[in-house]
Write a protein that holds these residues in place. Structure first.
Motif, mmCIF file in Angstrom:
data_model
loop_
_atom_site.group_PDB
_atom_site.id
_atom_site.type_symbol
_atom_site.label_atom_id
_atom_site.label_comp_id
_atom_site.label_asym_id
_atom_site.label_seq_id
_atom_site.Cartn_x
_atom_site.Cartn_y
_atom_site.Cartn_z
ATOM 1 N N TYR A 27 0.849 -1.188 0.000
ATOM 2 C CA TYR A 27 0.000 0.000 0.000
ATOM 3 C C TYR A 27 0.884 1.237 0.000
ATOM 4 O O TYR A 27 1.839 1.323 0.783
ATOM 5 C CB TYR A 27 -0.907 0.024 1.241
ATOM 6 C CG TYR A 27 -2.154 -0.807 1.061
ATOM 7 C CD1 TYR A 27 -3.227 -0.313 0.328
ATOM 8 C CD2 TYR A 27 -2.258 -2.074 1.609
ATOM 9 C CE1 TYR A 27 -4.378 -1.062 0.140
ATOM 10 C CE2 TYR A 27 -3.408 -2.843 1.434
ATOM 11 C CZ TYR A 27 -4.465 -2.320 0.694
ATOM 12 O OH TYR A 27 -5.597 -3.074 0.511
ATOM 13 N N TYR A 29 0.672 5.533 0.001
ATOM 14 C CA TYR A 29 -0.201 6.697 0.212
ATOM 15 C C TYR A 29 0.557 7.978 -0.107
ATOM 16 O O TYR A 29 1.720 8.125 0.286
ATOM 17 C CB TYR A 29 -0.685 6.751 1.671
ATOM 18 C CG TYR A 29 -1.221 5.428 2.166
ATOM 19 C CD1 TYR A 29 -2.361 4.871 1.606
ATOM 20 C CD2 TYR A 29 -0.560 4.724 3.182
ATOM 21 C CE1 TYR A 29 -2.851 3.647 2.040
ATOM 22 C CE2 TYR A 29 -1.043 3.504 3.628
ATOM 23 C CZ TYR A 29 -2.182 2.964 3.051
ATOM 24 O OH TYR A 29 -2.660 1.748 3.482
ATOM 25 N N LEU A 59 -8.408 4.581 7.527
ATOM 26 C CA LEU A 59 -6.977 4.247 7.405
ATOM 27 C C LEU A 59 -6.317 4.655 8.717
ATOM 28 O O LEU A 59 -6.089 5.833 8.952
ATOM 29 C CB LEU A 59 -6.350 5.019 6.228
ATOM 30 C CG LEU A 59 -4.851 4.868 5.996
ATOM 31 C CD1 LEU A 59 -4.469 3.417 5.725
ATOM 32 C CD2 LEU A 59 -4.401 5.728 4.811
ATOM 33 N N ASN A 61 -3.331 3.865 10.201
ATOM 34 C CA ASN A 61 -1.891 3.868 10.489
ATOM 35 C C ASN A 61 -1.529 5.117 11.291
ATOM 36 O O ASN A 61 -1.942 6.230 10.966
ATOM 37 C CB ASN A 61 -1.097 3.825 9.180
ATOM 38 C CG ASN A 61 0.381 3.610 9.432
ATOM 39 O OD1 ASN A 61 1.046 4.454 10.031
ATOM 40 N ND2 ASN A 61 0.890 2.481 9.003
ATOM 41 N N GLY A 277 -4.467 6.708 -1.932
ATOM 42 C CA GLY A 277 -3.943 5.362 -1.761
ATOM 43 C C GLY A 277 -3.854 4.572 -3.052
ATOM 44 O O GLY A 277 -4.721 4.674 -3.922
ATOM 45 N N PHE A 279 -2.703 0.545 -4.348
ATOM 46 C CA PHE A 279 -2.322 -0.797 -3.914
ATOM 47 C C PHE A 279 -1.552 -1.460 -5.047
ATOM 48 O O PHE A 279 -2.096 -1.675 -6.129
ATOM 49 C CB PHE A 279 -3.576 -1.592 -3.550
ATOM 50 C CG PHE A 279 -3.283 -2.924 -2.934
ATOM 51 C CD1 PHE A 279 -2.217 -3.095 -2.042
ATOM 52 C CD2 PHE A 279 -4.077 -4.023 -3.235
ATOM 53 C CE1 PHE A 279 -1.951 -4.331 -1.476
ATOM 54 C CE2 PHE A 279 -3.818 -5.264 -2.657
ATOM 55 C CZ PHE A 279 -2.760 -5.415 -1.782
ATOM 56 N N PHE A 366 -6.532 -1.172 3.550
ATOM 57 C CA PHE A 366 -5.682 -1.813 4.568
ATOM 58 C C PHE A 366 -6.453 -2.012 5.869
ATOM 59 O O PHE A 366 -6.325 -3.045 6.532
ATOM 60 C CB PHE A 366 -4.399 -1.007 4.843
ATOM 61 C CG PHE A 366 -3.477 -1.796 5.723
ATOM 62 C CD1 PHE A 366 -2.482 -2.583 5.176
ATOM 63 C CD2 PHE A 366 -3.660 -1.830 7.108
ATOM 64 C CE1 PHE A 366 -1.679 -3.382 5.989
ATOM 65 C CE2 PHE A 366 -2.872 -2.628 7.919
ATOM 66 C CZ PHE A 366 -1.875 -3.393 7.357
ATOM 67 N N GLU A 380 3.092 -0.866 4.286
ATOM 68 C CA GLU A 380 2.530 0.423 3.886
ATOM 69 C C GLU A 380 3.652 1.459 3.799
ATOM 70 O O GLU A 380 4.529 1.515 4.663
ATOM 71 C CB GLU A 380 1.503 0.915 4.919
ATOM 72 C CG GLU A 380 0.243 0.069 5.021
ATOM 73 C CD GLU A 380 -0.700 0.610 6.101
ATOM 74 O OE1 GLU A 380 -0.373 0.481 7.299
ATOM 75 O OE2 GLU A 380 -1.741 1.179 5.743
ATOM 76 N N ARG A 392 4.620 0.838 7.795
ATOM 77 C CA ARG A 392 4.266 -0.458 8.393
ATOM 78 C C ARG A 392 5.059 -1.551 7.679
ATOM 79 O O ARG A 392 5.096 -1.606 6.457
ATOM 80 C CB ARG A 392 2.770 -0.770 8.255
ATOM 81 C CG ARG A 392 2.366 -2.064 8.985
ATOM 82 C CD ARG A 392 0.955 -2.490 8.681
ATOM 83 N NE ARG A 392 -0.017 -1.478 9.017
ATOM 84 C CZ ARG A 392 -0.677 -1.421 10.184
ATOM 85 N NH1 ARG A 392 -0.480 -2.329 11.102
ATOM 86 N NH2 ARG A 392 -1.548 -0.469 10.402
#
Ligand SMILES: *Cc1c(COP(=O)(O)O)cnc(C)c1O
Length: 409
Positions: A27, A29, A59, A61, A277, A279, A366, A380, A392
């Motif tokens: 992922y 961003y 999201l 995170n 985002g 993926f 995510f 991420e 992440r």
């Protein structure tokens, strides 16, 4: 539509993009896109005090929460754990509104201890709250009963919805408030995801303004979210500037009638992060059946469930060879269950090993992922001002085994 910086997705052979650098599935961003969406929202409204509370379930995170905090956003938290993440990210308790649904009074008690604002969405809990914490101000989540939203699972304002205190229960609500002496500091509504129309917002807003006249000491009105973002090229989106114009006028009129300048709050999730985002996944297998040309990728519904859960559409592009001649593919995952990301999509010719990008992967992607099939969840990465930050790590076998107790019988 905004797209990931060329230098990341189409890197020169010597400079790997994040897909190469961090591996796949991944992922990614873009901070600038989030920043842009935040500013657009702030600029759209002209009221004395506007607060944007980021609905962090989209999201969660912690680095994304920190980024939102830096932009000036508060937080909409739907669980005590999200409250915890928000506090850890440096938000002040007074900038967090806790809006749970069907949680027990014990969890609400924890939120009281943490000092965040509390939004109550049923009369039973309101009554208990009033007896236990008569001096703690509350916000009330009102269900105005309008049908809105893109999908039955995300439409939360209608008559059968489990969310909010029904507007038809206002007489009962007022009795509880009077009997307990509770101070109502805010009114809230959130009618669901994917509201298109400014008219629907205004209609619901009027219901809330009328309700507000029953409370003397309000400090804010919170209109939740439900802003639609385009998932397809040229797809429809909420016209935020139009909404901002119309609602600001109406809100300022309301404040004059009410006799005080209240704060106006919105709680966008998807609007702020969806388009930011991307993926990135790798194609493992190209497979032809008598009727279909499949591209099988190194991911599945465990990483991005929206297409299977909501029939959501995510545009898919071949970022390894974007200029190839288009062919018609059905893109599927590796899970032992049908997990189709897109059927019969025109995509630049795919070869095994190519990286594909699923767009609009910032919101509810995510954060809804799992370890189904005992697969690791993706890493991420956050891009901002030309730098890439790993926010992440990819999971490992240790993560799968964490908390499991290995009993020998
Ligand atoms: C989910 C949620 C939001 C955000 O909705 P989006 O469609 O992602 O903008 C806002 N407020 C509440 C209470 C929510 O549950």
């Amino acid at each position: 539509m905004e797209f990931l910086n060329d230098r990341y997705l189409f890197p020169a052979p010597s400079t790997p993009g994040p897909g190469q650098k961090y591996g796949s599935p991944l992922y990614v961003y873009e901070g600038e896109t989030i920043e842009q969406k935040y500013r657009r929202m702030v600029d759209a409204f002209s009221v004395p005090r506007l607060h944007i509370h980021y609905a962090c379930k989209a999201l969660t995170n912690i680095s994304v929460l920190r980024f939102m905090h830096k932009l000036g956003a508060g937080l909409d938290a739907v669980s005590i754990q999200e409250v915890g993440l928000g506090l850890k990210a440096g938000l002040a308790p007074e900038d967090i509104l806790y809006t749970p649904n069907c949680v027990g009074i014990e969890e609400i008690g924890e939120a009281v201890k943490l000092g965040v604002h509390i939004n109550i969405d049923n009369l039973s809990i309101l009554e208990q709250f009033g007896h236990l914490y008569p001096t703690v101000p509350v916000c009330l989540r009102i269900n105005p009963h309008i049908m809105a939203g893109g999908h039955t699972k995300t439409s939360v304002g209608h008559i059968d919805s489990k969310f909010g205190i029904s507007i038809h229960q206002l007489p009962h609500l007022l009795k509880i408030v009077e009997a307990t002496g509770l101070e109502v500091e805010g009114l809230h509504m959130h009618t669901g995801s994917d509201i298109l129309d400014a008219d629907i917002f205004l209609y619901a807003a009027d219901i809330l303004f009328n309700t507000a006249m029953n409370f003397d000491n309000l400090r804010y009105i919170d209109f939740g979210s439900g802003f639609k973002v385009p998932y397809k090229e040229g797809g429809i989106a909420t016209d935020i500037e139009d909404l901002g114009n119309l609602l600001s006028t109406r809100f300022n009129e309301f404040c004059r009638e009410y006799g005080a300048d209240l704060d106006l709050i919105f709680e966008p999730g998807k609007f702020l992060v969806s388009e930011a985002g991307h993926f990135l996944v790798k194609v493992n297998v190209i497979k032809t059946t008598p009727s279909t040309l499949f591209a099988g990728i190194d991911s599945g519904l465990n990483h991005l469930i929206r297409p299977m859960f909501y029939d959501a559409y995510h545009e898919i592009v071949n970022v390894s060879k974007p200029m190839g001649k288009p062919r018609i593919y059905t893109v599927v995952g590796y899970i032992c269950e049908t997990d189709t990301f897109g059927s019969n999509r025109k995509i630049a010719e795919i070869h095994e090993g190519d990286l594909l990008c699923l767009k609009n992967a910032g919101a509810y992607c995510f954060s809804m992922s799992s370890n189904y099939n005992s697969r690791y969840r993706p890493a991420e990465v956050f891009l901002y001002q030309g730098k890439d930050y790993l926010i992440r790590e990819r999971e490992t076998m240790e993560d799968l085994l964490r908390n499991q107790i290995d009993v020998s019988f």
